[in-house]
Motif scaffolding. Sequence first.
Motif, mmCIF file in Angstrom:
data_model
loop_
_atom_site.group_PDB
_atom_site.id
_atom_site.type_symbol
_atom_site.label_atom_id
_atom_site.label_comp_id
_atom_site.label_asym_id
_atom_site.label_seq_id
_atom_site.Cartn_x
_atom_site.Cartn_y
_atom_site.Cartn_z
ATOM 1 N N GLY A 1 4.021 1.190 -3.905
ATOM 2 C CA GLY A 1 3.614 2.072 -2.462
ATOM 3 C C GLY A 1 3.158 2.898 -3.153
ATOM 4 O O GLY A 1 2.322 3.933 -2.378
ATOM 5 N N LEU A 2 3.010 2.902 -4.069
ATOM 6 C CA LEU A 2 2.343 4.837 -5.033
ATOM 7 C C LEU A 2 0.885 4.147 -4.683
ATOM 8 O O LEU A 2 -0.077 5.163 -4.416
ATOM 9 N N ALA A 3 0.722 2.979 -4.560
ATOM 10 C CA ALA A 3 -0.796 2.201 -4.900
ATOM 11 C C ALA A 3 -0.917 1.963 -2.773
ATOM 12 O O ALA A 3 -2.135 2.399 -3.024
ATOM 13 N N GLY A 4 -0.643 1.837 -2.307
ATOM 14 C CA GLY A 4 -0.707 2.371 -0.957
ATOM 15 C C GLY A 4 -0.965 3.849 -0.519
ATOM 16 O O GLY A 4 -1.090 3.911 0.381
ATOM 17 N N TRP A 5 -0.118 4.421 -1.195
ATOM 18 C CA TRP A 5 -0.219 5.975 -0.220
ATOM 19 C C TRP A 5 -1.645 6.199 -0.564
ATOM 20 O O TRP A 5 -2.520 7.139 -0.511
ATOM 21 N N LEU A 6 -1.602 5.953 -2.245
ATOM 22 C CA LEU A 6 -3.344 6.634 -2.235
ATOM 23 C C LEU A 6 -4.010 6.318 -2.268
ATOM 24 O O LEU A 6 -5.407 6.832 -1.318
ATOM 25 N N LEU A 7 -4.232 4.463 -1.306
ATOM 26 C CA LEU A 7 -5.316 4.248 -0.613
ATOM 27 C C LEU A 7 -5.288 4.737 0.747
ATOM 28 O O LEU A 7 -6.735 4.703 1.407
ATOM 29 N N ALA A 8 -4.289 5.182 1.651
ATOM 30 C CA ALA A 8 -4.058 5.344 2.903
ATOM 31 C C ALA A 8 -4.370 6.478 3.261
ATOM 32 O O ALA A 8 -5.122 7.072 2.949
ATOM 33 N N GLY A 9 -4.374 7.588 1.807
ATOM 34 C CA GLY A 9 -4.829 8.836 1.916
ATOM 35 C C GLY A 9 -6.299 8.993 1.480
ATOM 36 O O GLY A 9 -7.054 9.828 2.021
ATOM 37 N N TYR A 10 -6.874 7.594 0.619
ATOM 38 C CA TYR A 10 -8.746 7.659 0.325
ATOM 39 C C TYR A 10 -9.031 6.982 1.687
ATOM 40 O O TYR A 10 -10.184 7.812 1.861
ATOM 41 N N MET A 11 -8.845 6.802 2.410
ATOM 42 C CA MET A 11 -9.157 5.728 3.470
ATOM 43 C C MET A 11 -9.007 6.279 4.978
ATOM 44 O O MET A 11 -9.881 7.098 5.657
ATOM 45 N N GLY A 12 -7.734 7.518 4.596
ATOM 46 C CA GLY A 12 -7.838 8.156 5.598
ATOM 47 C C GLY A 12 -7.261 7.915 6.971
ATOM 48 O O GLY A 12 -6.987 8.469 7.946
ATOM 49 N N ALA A 13 -6.235 6.608 7.119
ATOM 50 C CA ALA A 13 -5.959 5.887 8.379
ATOM 51 C C ALA A 13 -5.020 4.140 7.229
ATOM 52 O O ALA A 13 -5.115 4.565 6.203
ATOM 53 N N VAL A 14 -3.612 4.344 8.276
ATOM 54 C CA VAL A 14 -2.925 3.378 8.143
ATOM 55 C C VAL A 14 -3.542 1.967 8.947
ATOM 56 O O VAL A 14 -2.972 2.432 10.037
ATOM 57 N N THR A 15 -3.293 1.139 9.436
ATOM 58 C CA THR A 15 -3.035 -0.201 9.922
ATOM 59 C C THR A 15 -2.314 -0.611 9.722
ATOM 60 O O THR A 15 -1.533 -0.951 8.569
ATOM 61 N N SER B 1 -2.973 -3.645 8.832
ATOM 62 C CA SER B 1 -3.017 -4.547 7.994
ATOM 63 C C SER B 1 -3.871 -4.787 6.817
ATOM 64 O O SER B 1 -4.576 -5.130 6.408
ATOM 65 N N PHE B 2 -3.476 -2.979 6.704
ATOM 66 C CA PHE B 2 -4.263 -2.612 5.410
ATOM 67 C C PHE B 2 -3.828 -3.313 4.458
ATOM 68 O O PHE B 2 -3.011 -3.696 3.980
ATOM 69 N N GLY B 3 -4.938 -3.557 2.950
ATOM 70 C CA GLY B 3 -4.719 -4.026 2.210
ATOM 71 C C GLY B 3 -4.937 -5.726 2.365
ATOM 72 O O GLY B 3 -5.194 -6.129 0.953
ATOM 73 N N THR B 4 -4.893 -6.367 3.289
ATOM 74 C CA THR B 4 -4.895 -8.128 3.243
ATOM 75 C C THR B 4 -5.993 -7.993 2.283
ATOM 76 O O THR B 4 -5.127 -9.551 2.037
ATOM 77 N N THR B 5 -6.486 -7.943 2.165
ATOM 78 C CA THR B 5 -8.006 -8.486 1.937
ATOM 79 C C THR B 5 -7.641 -8.287 0.186
ATOM 80 O O THR B 5 -8.592 -8.945 -0.738
#
Length: 142
Positions: free
Chosen positions: A45-59, A61-65
């Motif tokens: 959850g922390l990694a997802g939160w940081l990645l969402a902040g870095y990318m500026g958007a959330v979908t 399928s976010f992070g499936t790759t």
Amino acid sequence: MIWTRTEFGRDLFAVGGNPRAAYIAGIKVDRVKIGAYVISGLLSGLAGWLLAGYMGAVTSSFGTTYEMQVIAAAVIGGVSLTGGRGSILGVLAGTLLLTVIQVGLAILGIQQTLITLAGGLMIFAAVLIDALRNLYGARRSS
């Protein structure tokens, strides 16, 4: 440090290596597994939160790759797929090695499919080495 100097870390390695033997040794296997899943969920959850902040958007399928890259980094870093072996520094080294190789290939102008293939070959080699290490260790102990 957590893995070698705390009771939870040693229990986690024991459960990862052989849950039945850990249970016989008196380790509360279910409690250790639940604790591992809770810690994993919190860190994810922390990694997802940081990645969402870095990318500026959330979908959705976010992070499936990232699944294969995470598995590759762990295996290249020395984590055994059969459990009970690995270290945080090894995973960090595997992550850095995989990233340096992929970025280096991208800078050289290699196609993305070939970069993905190189990552897959690295995973294959790491799994093969792990399997041979487990086979050699099993033969040596018997």
